[in-house]
Scaffold this motif. Structure first.
Motif, PDB file in Angstrom:
ATOM      1  N   SER A 233      -0.995  10.374  -4.238  1.00 56.07           N
ATOM      2  CA  SER A 233      -1.105  11.104  -2.977  1.00 56.07           C
ATOM      3  C   SER A 233      -0.051  12.205  -2.935  1.00 56.07           C
ATOM      4  O   SER A 233       0.935  12.190  -3.666  1.00 56.07           O
ATOM      5  CB  SER A 233      -0.945  10.126  -1.806  1.00 56.07           C
ATOM      6  OG  SER A 233       0.195  10.354  -1.066  1.00 56.07           O
TER       7      SER A 233
ATOM      8  N   HIS B 104      -3.736   3.025   0.825  1.00 58.60           N
ATOM      9  CA  HIS B 104      -4.432   2.589  -0.381  1.00 58.60           C
ATOM     10  C   HIS B 104      -3.547   1.644  -1.187  1.00 58.60           C
ATOM     11  O   HIS B 104      -2.325   1.757  -1.199  1.00 58.60           O
ATOM     12  CB  HIS B 104      -4.828   3.800  -1.236  1.00 58.60           C
ATOM     13  CG  HIS B 104      -5.914   4.612  -0.623  1.00 58.60           C
ATOM     14  ND1 HIS B 104      -5.749   5.924  -0.259  1.00 58.60           N
ATOM     15  CD2 HIS B 104      -7.197   4.304  -0.290  1.00 58.60           C
ATOM     16  CE1 HIS B 104      -6.865   6.397   0.264  1.00 58.60           C
ATOM     17  NE2 HIS B 104      -7.761   5.426   0.264  1.00 58.60           N
TER      18      HIS B 104
ATOM     19  N   SER C  30     -15.782  -0.071   6.404  1.00 57.22           N
ATOM     20  CA  SER C  30     -15.193  -0.357   5.103  1.00 57.22           C
ATOM     21  C   SER C  30     -16.256  -0.889   4.152  1.00 57.22           C
ATOM     22  O   SER C  30     -17.210  -1.562   4.577  1.00 57.22           O
ATOM     23  CB  SER C  30     -14.069  -1.388   5.244  1.00 57.22           C
ATOM     24  OG  SER C  30     -13.591  -1.805   3.981  1.00 57.22           O
TER      25      SER C  30
ATOM     26  N   CYS D 206      -9.451   4.825  -5.674  1.00 55.97           N
ATOM     27  CA  CYS D 206      -8.500   3.977  -4.955  1.00 55.97           C
ATOM     28  C   CYS D 206      -9.215   3.056  -3.975  1.00 55.97           C
ATOM     29  O   CYS D 206     -10.311   3.357  -3.497  1.00 55.97           O
ATOM     30  CB  CYS D 206      -7.479   4.845  -4.226  1.00 55.97           C
ATOM     31  SG  CYS D 206      -6.468   5.857  -5.327  1.00 55.97           S
ATOM     32  N   LEU D 207      -8.582   1.950  -3.664  1.00 58.15           N
ATOM     33  CA  LEU D 207      -9.149   0.931  -2.799  1.00 58.15           C
ATOM     34  C   LEU D 207      -8.190   0.629  -1.654  1.00 58.15           C
ATOM     35  O   LEU D 207      -6.997   0.913  -1.730  1.00 58.15           O
ATOM     36  CB  LEU D 207      -9.420  -0.345  -3.595  1.00 58.15           C
ATOM     37  CG  LEU D 207     -10.359  -0.188  -4.793  1.00 58.15           C
ATOM     38  CD1 LEU D 207     -10.249  -1.390  -5.715  1.00 58.15           C
ATOM     39  CD2 LEU D 207     -11.795  -0.020  -4.328  1.00 58.15           C
ATOM     40  N   THR D 208      -8.703   0.035  -0.603  1.00 66.40           N
ATOM     41  CA  THR D 208      -7.872  -0.388   0.517  1.00 66.40           C
ATOM     42  C   THR D 208      -7.819  -1.913   0.543  1.00 66.40           C
ATOM     43  O   THR D 208      -8.676  -2.594  -0.050  1.00 66.40           O
ATOM     44  CB  THR D 208      -8.422   0.120   1.857  1.00 66.40           C
ATOM     45  OG1 THR D 208      -9.589  -0.653   2.197  1.00 66.40           O
ATOM     46  CG2 THR D 208      -8.777   1.597   1.777  1.00 66.40           C
TER      47      THR D 208
ATOM     48  N   VAL E 264       0.844  -1.193   0.000  1.00 62.75           N
ATOM     49  CA  VAL E 264       0.000   0.000   0.000  1.00 62.75           C
ATOM     50  C   VAL E 264       0.880   1.244   0.000  1.00 62.75           C
ATOM     51  O   VAL E 264       2.083   1.185   0.277  1.00 62.75           O
ATOM     52  CB  VAL E 264      -0.940   0.033   1.223  1.00 62.75           C
ATOM     53  CG1 VAL E 264      -1.851  -1.179   1.231  1.00 62.75           C
ATOM     54  CG2 VAL E 264      -0.141   0.106   2.526  1.00 62.75           C
TER      55      VAL E 264
ATOM     56  N   GLU F 143     -11.127  -3.487   1.618  1.00 59.29           N
ATOM     57  CA  GLU F 143     -12.247  -3.481   0.685  1.00 59.29           C
ATOM     58  C   GLU F 143     -12.188  -4.646  -0.285  1.00 59.29           C
ATOM     59  O   GLU F 143     -13.230  -5.147  -0.723  1.00 59.29           O
ATOM     60  CB  GLU F 143     -12.268  -2.159  -0.091  1.00 59.29           C
ATOM     61  CG  GLU F 143     -12.626  -0.955   0.764  1.00 59.29           C
ATOM     62  CD  GLU F 143     -12.585   0.340  -0.013  1.00 59.29           C
ATOM     63  OE1 GLU F 143     -13.537   1.127   0.123  1.00 59.29           O
ATOM     64  OE2 GLU F 143     -11.600   0.582  -0.752  1.00 59.29           O
TER      65      GLU F 143
ATOM     66  N   ALA G 218      -2.627   3.242  -6.310  1.00 53.12           N
ATOM     67  CA  ALA G 218      -2.765   4.553  -5.657  1.00 53.12           C
ATOM     68  C   ALA G 218      -1.435   5.300  -5.711  1.00 53.12           C
ATOM     69  O   ALA G 218      -0.629   5.243  -4.786  1.00 53.12           O
ATOM     70  CB  ALA G 218      -3.222   4.366  -4.218  1.00 53.12           C
TER      71      ALA G 218
ATOM     72  N   ARG H 201      -8.701  10.033  -5.602  1.00 52.28           N
ATOM     73  CA  ARG H 201      -8.818   9.192  -4.403  1.00 52.28           C
ATOM     74  C   ARG H 201     -10.089   8.358  -4.410  1.00 52.28           C
ATOM     75  O   ARG H 201     -10.145   7.300  -3.784  1.00 52.28           O
ATOM     76  CB  ARG H 201      -8.766  10.064  -3.149  1.00 52.28           C
ATOM     77  CG  ARG H 201      -7.393  10.690  -2.887  1.00 52.28           C
ATOM     78  CD  ARG H 201      -7.444  11.684  -1.749  1.00 52.28           C
ATOM     79  NE  ARG H 201      -8.311  12.817  -2.054  1.00 52.28           N
ATOM     80  CZ  ARG H 201      -8.484  13.865  -1.255  1.00 52.28           C
ATOM     81  NH1 ARG H 201      -7.852  13.913  -0.096  1.00 52.28           N
ATOM     82  NH2 ARG H 201      -9.281  14.856  -1.603  1.00 52.28           N
TER      83      ARG H 201
ATOM     84  N   GLU I  84      -0.851   6.275   2.615  1.00 57.72           N
ATOM     85  CA  GLU I  84      -2.212   6.528   3.075  1.00 57.72           C
ATOM     86  C   GLU I  84      -3.026   5.248   3.229  1.00 57.72           C
ATOM     87  O   GLU I  84      -4.216   5.292   3.544  1.00 57.72           O
ATOM     88  CB  GLU I  84      -2.917   7.484   2.114  1.00 57.72           C
ATOM     89  CG  GLU I  84      -2.274   8.878   2.081  1.00 57.72           C
ATOM     90  CD  GLU I  84      -2.955   9.811   1.105  1.00 57.72           C
ATOM     91  OE1 GLU I  84      -3.752   9.314   0.267  1.00 57.72           O
ATOM     92  OE2 GLU I  84      -2.709  11.026   1.170  1.00 57.72           O
TER      93      GLU I  84
END
Length: 453
Positions: A261, A100, A326, A294-296, A95, A299, A258, A291, A98
């Protein structure tokens, strides 16, 4: 700053969204034969008998070696590396600061101080950047996929065997009982007199092995598999069917990286990364804020992968995200009547709906369509395509948690407005396609419930 870097391309475009929406970069390609028979029958093979998928050409390998190779991977990956010994593999996830997603890949621990990171280039570029800027006693050797390799064959062959008869086929071709190998652990076989390494793996909800070894052994191993496979219903699977297997198992193959940033590390990375390495975005998602694309890890289902037992890029952000609500990964089953109407618009006065190139209907590197309820955006539909085994067009998606219950009705907005400059995008009109939420992975649910309806 090089004029060819991402930072320079971003300055020329004015915004990340404008840059990525109009890039001509295509979706990830599988530089193998599209079909050996037909993609519908080839999709059925991993359910009914045994599928042979050639993975030798579409992925990038990064061979990392040296005393600090593991420290490098630990500094970048969200995974735990405790007890990650030789002969094991894992899905490596990285990641940005942040929290992502940058991307994911499969990490093989081949030997003491030797690892092979295999997958799409997004996360491999990220690891290479950290090696170049950090104080690591390690080196990396990159083997690009066959679509972009400048010369010569791959360093390794990779053959995937998946399906109900895969285990029996392996026993026959090796002449030995199948060893007791745990999931994502490796074993060694002898096939056609060649040493073969095998990762115990599963794809599309079926058991199997990923076999690999030196490229020069590949033809002999393949010939032995094809000969032994005659007794086990072996089917060679081409690029079209192979590209859809993830829709059954629930893996999102190309989430948006991502990269944009304002963190100083990301600014440095954009000056290091060639713009040609960045993929395009396509679909009805039209936010001006990058943003929102973008995914985490949480998710897309990688929450169990995140471990806070070490320091890594993005740890502080993920610790906060772990406590926050989430979105949830689901399968969306697209309404058959709406899909048929969209396809039928090709035969009526235009413009019609955006063309759906079956079986995989993604037309950009990162595909993101809006998921709506009563006109409100509640999530993103990602990878999408047709599954002959379920006779359904589906997509993987992330939606608000309260909408993740199977049976929930949503709408996917298909097509772009305004139409982007990507060569794969023709003049068309947006259409709304009803969809029903189903679990991930979809395959077991479909066979027990969806088909029965």
């Amino acid at each position: 700053m090089s004029p060819d870097c991402l930072a320079a391309a971003l300055a020329r475009a004015g915004s990340p969204v404008e840059l990525l929406r109009n890039l001509s970069f295509p979706p990830s390609t599988f530089p193998v034969q599209p079909e050996f028979t037909n993609w519908r029958s080839e999709q059925r093979s991993w359910v009914e008998s045994c599928a042979l998928l050639d993975q030798s050409h579409h992925m990038t390998d990064l061979f990392i070696s040296g005393p600090d190779a593991l420290r490098l991977l630990s500094d970048v990956g969200v995974n735990s590396f405790a007890n990650f010994g030789v002969g094991k593999a894992k899905q490596f996830v990285a990641v940005n600061p942040e929290g992502h997603l940058i991307g994911d890949a499969i990490l093989f621990h081949l030997e003491d101080e030797l690892f092979d990171l295999v997958g799409h280039p997004m996360v491999i570029d990220w690891v290479t950047f950290h090696l170049a800027r950090g104080d690591y006693d390690a080196t990396a050797e990159r083997d690009d996929n066959s679509a972009v390799r400048r010369s010569g064959p791959p360093r390794l062959y990779r053959y995937e065997l998946q399906g109900p008869t895969a285990a029996a086929l392996v026993e026959q071709v090796t002449g030995a009982p199948l060893p007791d190998v745990k999931f994502f652990h490796m074993a060694e076989f002898t096939i056609a007199g060649r040493r073969v390494r095998a990762l115990r793996h599963g794809m599309a909800g079926q058991p199997g092995f990923e076999l690999f070894g030196p490229w020069e052994d590949g033809d002999a191993v393949l010939s032995a598999l094809l000969e032994a496979g005659k007794a086990h219903g072996l089917v060679r699977v081409g690029a079209k069917a192979y590209s859809t297997a993830n829709l059954e198992s629930g893996w999102v193959p190309a989430p948006m990286a991502a990269l944009f940033s304002d963190d100083p590390l990301m600014k440095e990375y954009r000056e290091w990364l060639p713009a040609a390495k960045v993929g395009s975005i396509g679909g009805s998602m039209d936010s001006a804020d990058i943003r929102d694309y973008c995914l985490t890890p949480y998710e897309v289902g990688y929450g169990k992968t995140v471990r806070f037992d070490h320091e890594f890029v993005g740890r502080e952000a993920l610790e906060q995200l772990a406590q926050a609500p989430s979105r949830t990964k689901v399968t969306l089953v697209w309404n058959a009547d709406d899909v048929a109407e969209a396809l039928g618009s090709l035969f009526l006065p235009g413009p019609g709906a955006k063309f759906m190139d079956l079986p995989k209907i993604r037309y950009a590197t990162h595909h993101e369509d809006k998921v709506l309820v009563d006109g409100r955006r509640v999530g993103l539909s990602l990878d999408c395509g047709y599954l002959a085994n379920e006779r359904a067009l589906v997509s993987l998606a992330v939606v608000e948690a309260e909408l993740a219950e199977p049976g929930t009705e949503v709408t996917v907005l298909w097509g772009e407005h305004p139409v982007s400059a990507k060569p794969a995008v023709e003049d068309h009109r947006q259409v709304e396609i009803r969809a029903t939420v189903a679990p991930v992975p979809f395959v077991d649910f479909a066979r027990e419930n969806y088909r029965a309806r």
